[in-house]
Design a protein around this motif. Sequence first.
Motif, PDB file in Angstrom:
ATOM      1  N   ASP A  19       0.825  -1.207   0.000  1.00 27.03           N
ATOM      2  CA  ASP A  19       0.000   0.000   0.000  1.00 27.03           C
ATOM      3  C   ASP A  19       0.860   1.259   0.000  1.00 27.03           C
ATOM      4  OD1 ASP A  19      -2.424   1.469   0.086  1.00 27.03           O
ATOM      5  OD2 ASP A  19      -2.165   1.735   2.244  1.00 27.03           O
ATOM      6  N   VAL A  20       1.893   1.266   0.832  1.00 29.52           N
ATOM      7  CA  VAL A  20       2.784   2.430   0.879  1.00 29.52           C
ATOM      8  C   VAL A  20       3.489   2.612  -0.462  1.00 29.52           C
ATOM      9  CG1 VAL A  20       4.885   3.332   1.939  1.00 29.52           C
ATOM     10  CG2 VAL A  20       3.086   2.379   3.366  1.00 29.52           C
ATOM     11  N   LEU A  21       3.989   1.523  -1.020  1.00 29.81           N
ATOM     12  CA  LEU A  21       4.677   1.591  -2.308  1.00 29.81           C
ATOM     13  C   LEU A  21       3.739   2.036  -3.423  1.00 29.81           C
ATOM     14  CD1 LEU A  21       7.508   1.046  -3.402  1.00 29.81           C
ATOM     15  CD2 LEU A  21       6.729  -1.240  -4.008  1.00 29.81           C
ATOM     16  N   ALA A  22       2.492   1.582  -3.394  1.00 29.20           N
ATOM     17  CA  ALA A  22       1.520   1.982  -4.411  1.00 29.20           C
ATOM     18  C   ALA A  22       1.199   3.465  -4.324  1.00 29.20           C
ATOM     19  CB  ALA A  22       0.232   1.169  -4.248  1.00 29.20           C
ATOM     20  N   ARG A  23       1.225   4.016  -3.144  1.00 26.88           N
ATOM     21  CA  ARG A  23       0.941   5.440  -2.984  1.00 26.88           C
ATOM     22  C   ARG A  23       2.131   6.319  -3.359  1.00 26.88           C
ATOM     23  NH1 ARG A  23      -3.614   6.478   0.640  1.00 26.88           N
ATOM     24  NH2 ARG A  23      -4.484   4.468   1.230  1.00 26.88           N
ATOM     25  N   VAL A  24       3.352   5.794  -3.203  1.00 21.52           N
ATOM     26  CA  VAL A  24       4.552   6.599  -3.410  1.00 21.52           C
ATOM     27  C   VAL A  24       5.059   6.538  -4.844  1.00 21.52           C
ATOM     28  CG1 VAL A  24       6.986   6.794  -2.734  1.00 21.52           C
ATOM     29  CG2 VAL A  24       5.242   6.443  -1.004  1.00 21.52           C
ATOM     30  N   VAL A  25       4.969   5.403  -5.493  1.00 18.68           N
ATOM     31  CA  VAL A  25       5.590   5.198  -6.805  1.00 18.68           C
ATOM     32  C   VAL A  25       5.000   6.096  -7.881  1.00 18.68           C
ATOM     33  CG1 VAL A  25       5.849   3.516  -8.676  1.00 18.68           C
ATOM     34  CG2 VAL A  25       6.388   2.876  -6.348  1.00 18.68           C
ATOM     35  N   ALA A  26       3.725   6.156  -7.990  1.00 16.60           N
ATOM     36  CA  ALA A  26       3.071   6.892  -9.080  1.00 16.60           C
ATOM     37  C   ALA A  26       2.438   8.181  -8.578  1.00 16.60           C
ATOM     38  CB  ALA A  26       2.026   6.006  -9.749  1.00 16.60           C
ATOM     39  N   ARG A  27       3.148   8.900  -7.779  1.00 16.84           N
ATOM     40  CA  ARG A  27       2.632  10.128  -7.208  1.00 16.84           C
ATOM     41  C   ARG A  27       2.343  11.149  -8.292  1.00 16.84           C
ATOM     42  NH1 ARG A  27       3.423  10.595  -1.566  1.00 16.84           N
ATOM     43  NH2 ARG A  27       2.233  12.367  -0.924  1.00 16.84           N
ATOM     44  N   PRO A  28       1.328  11.885  -8.374  1.00 18.41           N
ATOM     45  CA  PRO A  28       0.239  12.177  -7.441  1.00 18.41           C
ATOM     46  C   PRO A  28      -0.928  11.202  -7.562  1.00 18.41           C
ATOM     47  CG  PRO A  28       0.045  13.671  -9.266  1.00 18.41           C
ATOM     48  CD  PRO A  28       1.280  12.815  -9.503  1.00 18.41           C
ATOM     49  N   THR A  29      -0.896  10.277  -8.518  1.00 19.15           N
ATOM     50  CA  THR A  29      -1.954   9.266  -8.579  1.00 19.15           C
ATOM     51  C   THR A  29      -1.525   8.058  -7.759  1.00 19.15           C
ATOM     52  OG1 THR A  29      -1.036   8.276 -10.569  1.00 19.15           O
ATOM     53  CG2 THR A  29      -2.656  10.024 -10.883  1.00 19.15           C
ATOM     54  N   GLU A  30      -2.371   7.064  -7.702  1.00 14.58           N
ATOM     55  CA  GLU A  30      -2.063   5.858  -6.938  1.00 14.58           C
ATOM     56  C   GLU A  30      -2.210   4.636  -7.831  1.00 14.58           C
ATOM     57  OE1 GLU A  30      -4.541   5.535  -3.540  1.00 14.58           O
ATOM     58  OE2 GLU A  30      -3.971   7.477  -2.737  1.00 14.58           O
ATOM     59  N   LEU A  31      -1.377   3.648  -7.598  1.00 12.60           N
ATOM     60  CA  LEU A  31      -1.550   2.346  -8.225  1.00 12.60           C
ATOM     61  C   LEU A  31      -2.494   1.520  -7.368  1.00 12.60           C
ATOM     62  CD1 LEU A  31       2.150   1.395  -9.051  1.00 12.60           C
ATOM     63  CD2 LEU A  31       0.397   2.089 -10.665  1.00 12.60           C
ATOM     64  N   MET A  32      -3.056   0.488  -7.963  1.00 13.87           N
ATOM     65  CA  MET A  32      -3.884  -0.421  -7.178  1.00 13.87           C
ATOM     66  C   MET A  32      -2.975  -1.283  -6.304  1.00 13.87           C
ATOM     67  SD  MET A  32      -6.993  -1.578  -9.694  1.00 13.87           S
ATOM     68  CE  MET A  32      -5.985  -2.687 -10.592  1.00 13.87           C
ATOM     69  N   VAL A  33      -3.395  -1.522  -5.098  1.00 11.55           N
ATOM     70  CA  VAL A  33      -2.597  -2.298  -4.153  1.00 11.55           C
ATOM     71  C   VAL A  33      -2.412  -3.723  -4.648  1.00 11.55           C
ATOM     72  CG1 VAL A  33      -2.496  -3.168  -1.792  1.00 11.55           C
ATOM     73  CG2 VAL A  33      -3.362  -0.897  -2.239  1.00 11.55           C
TER      74      VAL A  33
END
Length: 80
Positions: free
Chosen positions: A43-57
């Motif tokens: 979850d943390v990686l999904a929020r950080v990698v594609a900032r400002p959007t989010e990847l699906m967990v």
Amino acid sequence: AAGPIVFVGLAVPHVVRALVASDLRWQVPVALLLGATLLVGSDVLARVVARPTELMVGVVTAFLGAPFLLAAVRRTRAAA
């Protein structure tokens, strides 16, 4: 029907069995900790990698867990 996060329930027990062997006293607590750590880390990686959007967990969980699952299944088949 359960969603992509159910992959944690499939992969973590195999990885734990490869790490801890067949001692059930250690398998259950280690599986609980490893499953929670994998999901929170994903979850943390999904929020950080594609900032400002989010990847699906589920996508990140699959990328992190699939290599470990494949290695654990291959090791189990080779031992049998």
